[in-house]
Design a protein around this motif. Structure first.
Motif, PDB file in Angstrom:
ATOM      1  N   LEU A   1     -82.727 -38.098  -3.064  1.00 56.67           N
ATOM      2  CA  LEU A   1     -83.466 -39.005  -3.842  1.00 56.67           C
ATOM      3  C   LEU A   1     -82.648 -39.016  -5.086  1.00 56.67           C
ATOM      4  CD1 LEU A   1     -86.093 -40.505  -4.681  1.00 56.67           C
ATOM      5  CD2 LEU A   1     -86.790 -38.463  -5.775  1.00 56.67           C
ATOM      6  N   SER A   2     -82.166 -40.371  -5.261  1.00 57.06           N
ATOM      7  CA  SER A   2     -81.288 -40.681  -6.325  1.00 57.06           C
ATOM      8  C   SER A   2     -81.949 -41.419  -7.411  1.00 57.06           C
ATOM      9  CB  SER A   2     -80.383 -41.811  -5.862  1.00 57.06           C
ATOM     10  OG  SER A   2     -79.541 -42.190  -6.949  1.00 57.06           O
TER      11      SER A   2
ATOM     12  N   SER B   1     -79.763 -38.395 -11.939  1.00 58.06           N
ATOM     13  CA  SER B   1     -79.971 -37.284 -11.500  1.00 58.06           C
ATOM     14  C   SER B   1     -80.130 -37.400  -9.716  1.00 58.06           C
ATOM     15  CB  SER B   1     -81.052 -36.541 -12.193  1.00 58.06           C
ATOM     16  OG  SER B   1     -81.370 -35.091 -11.741  1.00 58.06           O
ATOM     17  N   GLU B   2     -80.598 -36.288  -9.128  1.00 63.31           N
ATOM     18  CA  GLU B   2     -80.945 -36.331  -7.725  1.00 63.31           C
ATOM     19  C   GLU B   2     -81.664 -35.158  -7.446  1.00 63.31           C
ATOM     20  OE1 GLU B   2     -77.294 -34.342  -8.335  1.00 63.31           O
ATOM     21  OE2 GLU B   2     -77.181 -36.513  -8.528  1.00 63.31           O
ATOM     22  N   LEU B   3     -82.365 -35.233  -6.135  1.00 63.43           N
ATOM     23  CA  LEU B   3     -83.114 -34.323  -5.765  1.00 63.43           C
ATOM     24  C   LEU B   3     -82.931 -34.194  -4.313  1.00 63.43           C
ATOM     25  CD1 LEU B   3     -86.588 -35.218  -7.405  1.00 63.43           C
ATOM     26  CD2 LEU B   3     -84.958 -33.415  -8.268  1.00 63.43           C
ATOM     27  N   PHE B   4     -83.069 -33.286  -3.525  1.00 62.72           N
ATOM     28  CA  PHE B   4     -82.272 -33.102  -2.154  1.00 62.72           C
ATOM     29  C   PHE B   4     -83.183 -32.395  -1.265  1.00 62.72           C
ATOM     30  CE2 PHE B   4     -79.298 -30.963   0.717  1.00 62.72           C
ATOM     31  CZ  PHE B   4     -78.825 -32.199   1.023  1.00 62.72           C
TER      32      PHE B   4
ATOM     33  N   VAL C   1     -80.872 -41.508  -0.163  1.00 62.60           N
ATOM     34  CA  VAL C   1     -79.555 -41.748   0.711  1.00 62.60           C
ATOM     35  C   VAL C   1     -79.871 -40.605   1.903  1.00 62.60           C
ATOM     36  CG1 VAL C   1     -76.966 -41.630   1.026  1.00 62.60           C
ATOM     37  CG2 VAL C   1     -78.232 -42.276  -1.096  1.00 62.60           C
ATOM     38  N   ASN C   2     -80.232 -41.085   3.015  1.00 61.36           N
ATOM     39  CA  ASN C   2     -80.315 -40.371   4.313  1.00 61.36           C
ATOM     40  C   ASN C   2     -79.055 -40.376   5.097  1.00 61.36           C
ATOM     41  OD1 ASN C   2     -83.441 -40.571   4.111  1.00 61.36           O
ATOM     42  ND2 ASN C   2     -82.865 -42.288   3.843  1.00 61.36           N
ATOM     43  N   ALA C   3     -78.566 -39.023   5.397  1.00 63.56           N
ATOM     44  CA  ALA C   3     -77.434 -38.900   5.870  1.00 63.56           C
ATOM     45  C   ALA C   3     -77.262 -37.702   7.027  1.00 63.56           C
ATOM     46  CB  ALA C   3     -76.152 -38.503   4.708  1.00 63.56           C
ATOM     47  N   TYR C   4     -76.085 -37.647   7.874  1.00 63.70           N
ATOM     48  CA  TYR C   4     -75.981 -36.709   8.708  1.00 63.70           C
ATOM     49  C   TYR C   4     -74.481 -36.914   9.092  1.00 63.70           C
ATOM     50  CZ  TYR C   4     -75.041 -34.362  13.252  1.00 63.70           C
ATOM     51  OH  TYR C   4     -74.719 -33.483  14.298  1.00 63.70           O
ATOM     52  N   PHE C   5     -73.761 -35.847   8.667  1.00 66.64           N
ATOM     53  CA  PHE C   5     -72.186 -35.763   9.092  1.00 66.64           C
ATOM     54  C   PHE C   5     -71.773 -34.451   9.808  1.00 66.64           C
ATOM     55  CE2 PHE C   5     -72.644 -38.483   4.887  1.00 66.64           C
ATOM     56  CZ  PHE C   5     -71.937 -39.405   5.427  1.00 66.64           C
ATOM     57  N   PHE C   6     -71.291 -34.716  11.077  1.00 74.45           N
ATOM     58  CA  PHE C   6     -70.888 -33.472  11.680  1.00 74.45           C
ATOM     59  C   PHE C   6     -69.845 -33.768  12.407  1.00 74.45           C
ATOM     60  CE2 PHE C   6     -70.839 -30.540  15.291  1.00 74.45           C
ATOM     61  CZ  PHE C   6     -70.917 -29.278  14.528  1.00 74.45           C
ATOM     62  N   GLY C   7     -68.545 -33.249  12.087  1.00 72.88           N
ATOM     63  CA  GLY C   7     -67.352 -33.790  12.960  1.00 72.88           C
ATOM     64  C   GLY C   7     -67.064 -34.973  13.094  1.00 72.88           C
TER      65      GLY C   7
ATOM     66  N   PHE D   1     -77.540 -44.121   5.114  1.00 75.43           N
ATOM     67  CA  PHE D   1     -78.109 -45.145   4.954  1.00 75.43           C
ATOM     68  C   PHE D   1     -79.052 -45.100   3.597  1.00 75.43           C
ATOM     69  CE2 PHE D   1     -80.778 -43.431   8.180  1.00 75.43           C
ATOM     70  CZ  PHE D   1     -81.929 -43.412   7.926  1.00 75.43           C
ATOM     71  N   THR D   2     -79.408 -45.832   3.064  1.00 78.40           N
ATOM     72  CA  THR D   2     -80.282 -46.132   1.775  1.00 78.40           C
ATOM     73  C   THR D   2     -81.440 -46.493   2.120  1.00 78.40           C
ATOM     74  OG1 THR D   2     -79.629 -48.046   1.036  1.00 78.40           O
ATOM     75  CG2 THR D   2     -78.462 -46.100   0.226  1.00 78.40           C
ATOM     76  N   SER D   3     -82.666 -46.128   1.418  1.00 76.51           N
ATOM     77  CA  SER D   3     -83.842 -46.431   1.524  1.00 76.51           C
ATOM     78  C   SER D   3     -84.549 -46.537   0.069  1.00 76.51           C
ATOM     79  CB  SER D   3     -85.067 -45.565   1.996  1.00 76.51           C
ATOM     80  OG  SER D   3     -84.393 -45.066   3.548  1.00 76.51           O
ATOM     81  N   PRO D   4     -84.808 -48.131  -0.273  1.00 80.29           N
ATOM     82  CA  PRO D   4     -85.268 -48.295  -1.708  1.00 80.29           C
ATOM     83  C   PRO D   4     -86.488 -47.997  -2.106  1.00 80.29           C
ATOM     84  CG  PRO D   4     -84.932 -50.253  -0.464  1.00 80.29           C
ATOM     85  CD  PRO D   4     -84.725 -49.341   0.596  1.00 80.29           C
ATOM     86  N   GLY D   5     -86.742 -47.610  -3.285  1.00 81.40           N
ATOM     87  CA  GLY D   5     -88.074 -47.459  -3.468  1.00 81.40           C
ATOM     88  C   GLY D   5     -88.786 -48.693  -3.913  1.00 81.40           C
TER      89      GLY D   5
END
Length: 167
Positions: A67-68, A109-112, A144-150, A156-160
């Motif tokens: 959460l940005s 700031s951000e929350l995770f 900012v929703n994310a997945y990184f593996f290999g 992608f982002t989701s606006p408020g």
């Protein structure tokens, strides 16, 4: 006949372009100043993909979500008073801010939400509340929703979106 059709299409495009330009310019106008808001921010702690399995269920990919919180005002601070995290059913899972968070001018700031945290489900969301002493530029609050593996990755982002707070 073909050249007449082309000429008509060209004329229509010329006539439409001032309207298109003015609506595009209107879309780029800054939102009105505000002294606070409640925002609904979608979170995707997992997304369905692929084909259905033998039980009729799709594959799921777990995502992390940041959460940005970004103060866009160059002169005034804002205070984020609450960041409540809800699950797909609308059940409050937790408040992410134990105390108000002050963001200075142009501060962020951000929350995770961790990748392994799937308690929110596919319809998870934050409700974020912020306020300011004076009317300020509306902050940018999104996930900012994310997945990184290999070699695989998705982000992608989701606006408020502003909502009316509970009375």
């Amino acid at each position: 006949m073909r050249s007449a059709l082309m000429a008509a299409l060209f004329a229509a495009a010329l006539l439409a372009s001032p309207a298109a330009l003015s609506s595009a310019a209107r879309a780029e106008q800054p939102p009105p100043l505000s002294k606070g808001q409640s925002l609904y921010v979608p979170v995707y702690s997992h997304i369905s993909h692929g084909n259905l399995d033998g039980r009729g269920k799709p594959s799921e990919l777990l995502l992390s979500s940041m959460l940005s919180l970004r103060n866009t005002d160059p002169a005034q601070s804002i205070t984020v008073t609450s960041a409540r995290y809800y699950d797909t059913a609308g059940k409050l899972l937790r408040e992410y801010l134990p105390k108000p968070l002050v963001l200075g001018p142009m501060g962020s700031s951000e929350l995770f939400v961790e990748h392994k945290d799937k308690t929110g489900g596919s319809g998870a969301n934050f409700v974020v509340e912020w306020k300011a002493d004076r009317a300020v530029n509306v902050p940018v609050i999104e996930t900012v929703n994310a997945y990184f593996f290999g070699t695989q990755s998705v982000a992608f982002t989701s606006p408020g979106r502003p909502i009316h707070p509970n009375p």
